[in-house]
Design a protein around this motif. Structure first.
Motif, PDB file in Angstrom:
ATOM      1  N   UNK B  79       2.069   9.247  -3.800  1.00  0.00           N
ATOM      2  CA  UNK B  79       1.804  10.492  -5.095  1.00  0.00           C
ATOM      3  C   UNK B  79       1.854   9.562  -6.421  1.00  0.00           C
ATOM      4  N   UNK B  80       2.551   8.674  -6.596  1.00  0.00           N
ATOM      5  CA  UNK B  80       2.600   7.900  -7.976  1.00  0.00           C
ATOM      6  C   UNK B  80       0.947   7.678  -8.289  1.00  0.00           C
ATOM      7  N   UNK B  81       0.491   7.484  -7.216  1.00  0.00           N
ATOM      8  CA  UNK B  81      -1.085   7.266  -7.173  1.00  0.00           C
ATOM      9  C   UNK B  81      -1.636   7.776  -7.801  1.00  0.00           C
ATOM     10  N   UNK B  82      -1.930   9.122  -6.886  1.00  0.00           N
ATOM     11  CA  UNK B  82      -2.238  10.186  -7.659  1.00  0.00           C
ATOM     12  C   UNK B  82      -1.873  10.826  -8.719  1.00  0.00           C
ATOM     13  N   UNK B  83       0.005  10.879  -8.834  1.00  0.00           N
ATOM     14  CA  UNK B  83      -0.517  11.402  -9.995  1.00  0.00           C
ATOM     15  C   UNK B  83      -2.079   9.996 -11.735  1.00  0.00           C
ATOM     16  N   UNK B  84      -1.458   9.187 -11.032  1.00  0.00           N
ATOM     17  CA  UNK B  84      -1.406   8.500 -12.425  1.00  0.00           C
ATOM     18  C   UNK B  84      -3.221   8.463 -12.503  1.00  0.00           C
ATOM     19  N   UNK B  85      -4.013   8.826 -11.360  1.00  0.00           N
ATOM     20  CA  UNK B  85      -5.414   9.144 -11.249  1.00  0.00           C
ATOM     21  C   UNK B  85      -5.605  10.227 -12.138  1.00  0.00           C
ATOM     22  N   UNK B  86      -4.470  11.094 -11.762  1.00  0.00           N
ATOM     23  CA  UNK B  86      -4.864  12.828 -13.508  1.00  0.00           C
ATOM     24  C   UNK B  86      -4.119  12.574 -14.033  1.00  0.00           C
ATOM     25  N   UNK B  87      -3.191  11.033 -14.597  1.00  0.00           N
ATOM     26  CA  UNK B  87      -2.796  11.492 -15.965  1.00  0.00           C
ATOM     27  C   UNK B  87      -4.122  11.246 -16.495  1.00  0.00           C
ATOM     28  N   UNK B  88      -4.285   9.867 -16.087  1.00  0.00           N
ATOM     29  CA  UNK B  88      -5.431   9.114 -16.674  1.00  0.00           C
ATOM     30  C   UNK B  88      -6.567  10.496 -17.283  1.00  0.00           C
ATOM     31  N   UNK B  89      -6.616  11.416 -16.929  1.00  0.00           N
ATOM     32  CA  UNK B  89      -7.824  11.929 -17.231  1.00  0.00           C
ATOM     33  C   UNK B  89      -7.264  12.821 -18.194  1.00  0.00           C
ATOM     34  N   UNK B  90      -6.079  13.164 -18.730  1.00  0.00           N
ATOM     35  CA  UNK B  90      -5.537  13.716 -19.594  1.00  0.00           C
ATOM     36  C   UNK B  90      -5.748  12.871 -20.089  1.00  0.00           C
ATOM     37  N   UNK B  91      -5.223  11.517 -20.463  1.00  0.00           N
ATOM     38  CA  UNK B  91      -4.643  10.646 -21.790  1.00  0.00           C
ATOM     39  C   UNK B  91      -6.206  10.220 -22.256  1.00  0.00           C
ATOM     40  N   UNK B  92      -7.401  10.152 -21.988  1.00  0.00           N
ATOM     41  CA  UNK B  92      -8.627  10.007 -21.960  1.00  0.00           C
ATOM     42  C   UNK B  92      -8.966  10.833 -22.458  1.00  0.00           C
ATOM     43  N   UNK B  93      -8.883  12.245 -21.985  1.00  0.00           N
ATOM     44  CA  UNK B  93      -9.334  12.895 -23.039  1.00  0.00           C
ATOM     45  C   UNK B  93      -8.789  13.278 -24.300  1.00  0.00           C
ATOM     46  N   UNK B  94      -6.799  13.135 -24.327  1.00  0.00           N
ATOM     47  CA  UNK B  94      -6.471  12.731 -25.476  1.00  0.00           C
ATOM     48  C   UNK B  94      -6.589  11.819 -26.670  1.00  0.00           C
ATOM     49  N   UNK B  95      -7.517  10.935 -26.492  1.00  0.00           N
ATOM     50  CA  UNK B  95      -8.290  10.514 -26.787  1.00  0.00           C
ATOM     51  C   UNK B  95      -9.720  10.064 -27.712  1.00  0.00           C
ATOM     52  N   UNK B  96     -10.249  11.381 -26.606  1.00  0.00           N
ATOM     53  CA  UNK B  96     -11.613  12.216 -27.035  1.00  0.00           C
ATOM     54  C   UNK B  96     -11.249  12.586 -28.117  1.00  0.00           C
ATOM     55  N   UNK B  97      -9.839  13.281 -27.883  1.00  0.00           N
ATOM     56  CA  UNK B  97      -9.917  14.513 -29.681  1.00  0.00           C
ATOM     57  C   UNK B  97      -9.236  13.864 -30.318  1.00  0.00           C
ATOM     58  N   UNK B  98      -8.349  12.910 -30.410  1.00  0.00           N
ATOM     59  CA  UNK B  98      -8.411  11.578 -31.017  1.00  0.00           C
ATOM     60  C   UNK B  98      -9.824  10.934 -32.574  1.00  0.00           C
ATOM     61  N   UNK B  99     -10.187  11.255 -31.458  1.00  0.00           N
ATOM     62  CA  UNK B  99     -11.978  10.379 -31.911  1.00  0.00           C
ATOM     63  C   UNK B  99     -12.607  11.297 -32.830  1.00  0.00           C
ATOM     64  N   UNK B 100     -12.654  13.162 -31.813  1.00  0.00           N
ATOM     65  CA  UNK B 100     -12.485  14.014 -32.692  1.00  0.00           C
ATOM     66  C   UNK B 100     -12.588  14.519 -34.042  1.00  0.00           C
ATOM     67  N   UNK B 101     -11.738  14.113 -34.355  1.00  0.00           N
ATOM     68  CA  UNK B 101     -10.461  14.582 -35.544  1.00  0.00           C
ATOM     69  C   UNK B 101     -10.708  13.799 -36.443  1.00  0.00           C
ATOM     70  N   UNK B 102     -11.460  12.411 -36.054  1.00  0.00           N
ATOM     71  CA  UNK B 102     -11.213  10.537 -36.381  1.00  0.00           C
ATOM     72  C   UNK B 102     -12.717  11.791 -37.164  1.00  0.00           C
ATOM     73  N   UNK B 103     -13.328  12.352 -36.305  1.00  0.00           N
ATOM     74  CA  UNK B 103     -15.189  12.589 -36.574  1.00  0.00           C
ATOM     75  C   UNK B 103     -14.971  13.497 -37.996  1.00  0.00           C
ATOM     76  N   UNK B 104     -14.160  14.340 -38.238  1.00  0.00           N
ATOM     77  CA  UNK B 104     -13.445  14.873 -38.608  1.00  0.00           C
ATOM     78  C   UNK B 104     -13.797  14.881 -39.961  1.00  0.00           C
TER      79      UNK B 104
END
Lengths: 368, 244
Positions: B79-104
């Motif tokens: 479950x920990x490994x499965x959770x990590x595979x999901x969590x990194x998708x969320x974290x990567x999206x957060x990173x993208x949003x930070x980058x989007x705000x920087x672009x704005x």
């Protein structure tokens, strides 16, 4: 095993007095080492070869808002979630790289940290690395305030000087008598502005130098308020601001220095008049409050953002630089108020709501 | 790969997830800081830092897949490994949003400020707090923390509505504000999404610890009932926003 830890908790031997003496000596050294690290005013973090934290002193716990028990024995990234600090400690541990850098770390509020990471030389294998963390948030804040102040004062001095220079050049070119009189009035006004600014600076320097004040005597706060309001009534009228003074008929006397108390009211009222829009209201008053005298100045101006409230009594702090510039603020008025109030063993507080207004209250002991 | 090695790699991968979380949390804070100060240099740094986020994501994913393929983990490890595979998708999206705000930030840098930044920094503070606590829950394998974090999402949603409404009013009054206003609405939307990603992380932590998948984010209808007012926005439009 971390530095020195091989000596921790070692049992004494019944048959070997030399070993016992060494163990005692080691324990004493360890105790001294722990006390020394705990007493340091800078954060000290040591990580072992496995990346787990072995030393995390109270200053580090305070800087990173992480209890020591939560940090010790865990990897740094588990307790102090700073990618940069973790990376630098890892570099020190794996590659022996020594680095110093300024990092920002946010634990509720942003902190500026100067961090030095290095391998612990001289220690036996396995390796360890140490991070020494200085919290320089306050230093950076003060630098910023100083820069703002220099910028403000330069602007405040340059503006009237530029005006005076232009007027003088025009006068040298020859003008009629009426224009000449008008220009001389302008020069007088600009000179007054500069004198006020220099006066504020000198006044603050004098207060801060701890120079002895004049002897205290009985001062009627009601009379002080009425006097100051009377001097500002014309200005308020010109600004179309409703200025009211509310004092009881009986005097409310405190022990103090009259000239400086007048300056408190002048500074607070001057601030209120500068931020209040035409058509607004400013009230100055004194009342008895639970055995104390409460002097208040309130306005229905734009209010002060809550983020600025903790700083407004700091020297040179200006809530809105652009607004203060246009209205001749130097950022010194409230610092002077605070010093004078402290001189009178009194307190000053502020309540403010954006779009509603601001009230300053000074609380003095009443003269018995 | 022995069992000891398995646990070492699993531990290191969990630490990498926390490193990734720390990076994107920092990027989120800096992005809003850059926006409020019109700091183009800082905005550039944020966008450049997104490469490290992507590299870290790949490393975590590779480690997780290796562990799955080579070790056949069971129960909480699985479950920990499965959770990590999901969590990194969320974290990567957060990173993208930070980058989007920087672009704005870069887009708006030369434009006059439309209004003082009050609610947007507040949204950022709340969203970051949710993210930090969701990572605390992951680091400590603590389902109690994970259950509490999503409750804070209501406040972020409320602030989003307030910013949205205020900016629409600005743009309706002055069409010249449309460019700046729509960019700021996007910033608010990204922050609202960051808070949603933090809630997703909490859901994965609850699954990781308790072994039972739970939906922690309240529905739009529940949120509307909690707030008790529509504030001029239809349920449909809010639903579309929340689902975007």
């Amino acid at each position: 095993m971390p530095l020195f830890d091989q000596f921790r908790g070692r049992r004494k031997s019944d048959s070997d007095p030399l070993a016992n003496a060494l163990a005692d000596r080691s324990a004493a050294l360890l105790e001294r080492f722990d006390a020394l690290v705990d007493a340091l005013p800078v954060g000290v973090i040591v990580v072992g070869d496995d990346g787990r934290v072995t030393v995390f002193n109270p200053a580090a716990a305070e800087i990173f808002a992480v209890p020591r028990e939560r940090a010790i024995g865990r990897t740094l990234i588990e307790s102090v979630r700073s990618f940069e600090l973790d990376r630098r400690l890892s570099n020190a541990l794996r590659s022996g790289i020594e680095q110093t850098a300024e990092l920002t770390h946010n634990v509720g509020s942003e902190r500026r940290l100067e961090v030095t990471t290095r391998p612990l030389r001289g220690s036996e294998l396995p390796r360890e690395a140490v991070a020494v963390v200085h919290d320089i948030t306050r230093v950076r804040e003060l630098e910023s305030i100083r820069r703002d102040f220099v910028s403000n004062v330069s602007h405040e001095l340059r503006t009237p000087l530029t005006s005076v220079k232009i007027i003088v050049e025009t006068l040298q070119g020859g003008v009629d008598a009426a224009t000449q009189a008008e220009f001389l009035n302008d020069i007088a006004r600009e000179t007054d502005r500069m004198i006020a600014l220099v006066g504020d600076l000198l006044g603050l320097a004098k207060l801060e130098s701890g120079a002895p004040a004049s002897p205290f005597g009985p001062v009627d706060l009601c009379e002080v308020c009425r006097e100051v309001v009377a001097t500002q009534a014309l200005r308020a009228k010109q600004l179309n601001i409703d200025l009211q003074v509310r004092t009881p008929d009986d005097p409310i006397e405190i022990e103090g220095e009259r000239t400086r108390l007048v300056q408190v009211v002048v500074n607070l009222l001057d601030n209120a008049l500068r931020v209040t829009q035409p058509g607004g209201h400013v009230k100055v008053g004194v009342k008895r409050d639970d055995g104390h005298a409460q002097l208040y100045v309130s306005d229905d101006g734009p209010g002060i953002p809550s983020s600025a409230l903790p700083h407004i009594f700091e020297r040179f702090y200006v809530v809105d630089r652009s607004r203060a510039r246009s209205a001749t603020g130097t950022g010194l008025g409230l610092a002077i108020v605070k010093h004078i109030i402290e001189l009178h063993a009194a307190s000053v507080t502020v309540e403010s709501e954006l779009g509603v207004g601001t009230t300053f209250r000074c609380r003095f002991k009443i003269k018995i | 790969m022995g069992r000891e090695n398995f646990h070492r790699i699993l531990d290191e991968t969990q630490q990498d997830v926390l490193r990734l979380g720390s990076l994107v949390e920092d990027a989120t804070a800096k992005s809003v800081d850059a926006l409020t100060r019109s700091d183009v240099k800082l905005a550039d740094e944020i966008c450049e830092g997104d490469d490290i986020v992507d590299d870290l994501c790949v490393r975590i994913e590779t480690n997780c897949l290796n562990l799955l393929a080579l070790q056949q983990p069971m129960a909480s490890d699985l479950r920990t490994i499965a959770a990590m595979l999901d969590i990194i998708i969320d974290l990567e999206r957060i990173g993208d949003h930070a980058c989007d705000i920087a672009q704005i930030t870069k887009n708006l840098a030369t434009e006059p400020q439309l209004k003082p930044f009050i609610d947007i920094p507040l949204m950022a503070t709340n969203a970051r707090e949710m993210l930090r606590e969701s990572l605390d829950a992951f680091a400590q394998h603590n389902a109690d923390i994970a259950h509490k974090v999503p409750q804070k999402d209501d406040e972020v949603d409320r602030l989003y509505r307030a910013v949205f409404k205020e900016l629409i009013e600005f743009m309706a009054k002055d069409p010249r504000a449309i460019g700046r206003g729509s960019n700021l609405i996007l910033v608010a939307l990204y922050l609202e999404r960051i808070a949603d990603h933090a809630t997703n992380i909490c859901e994965r932590v609850v699954y990781m610890v308790e072994g039972v998948p739970k939906h922690l984010k309240r529905s739009v209808v529940e949120i509307n009932q909690a707030i008790g007012q529509s504030e001029g926005l239809s349920t449909r439009s809010l639903g579309e926003t929340a689902a975007s």
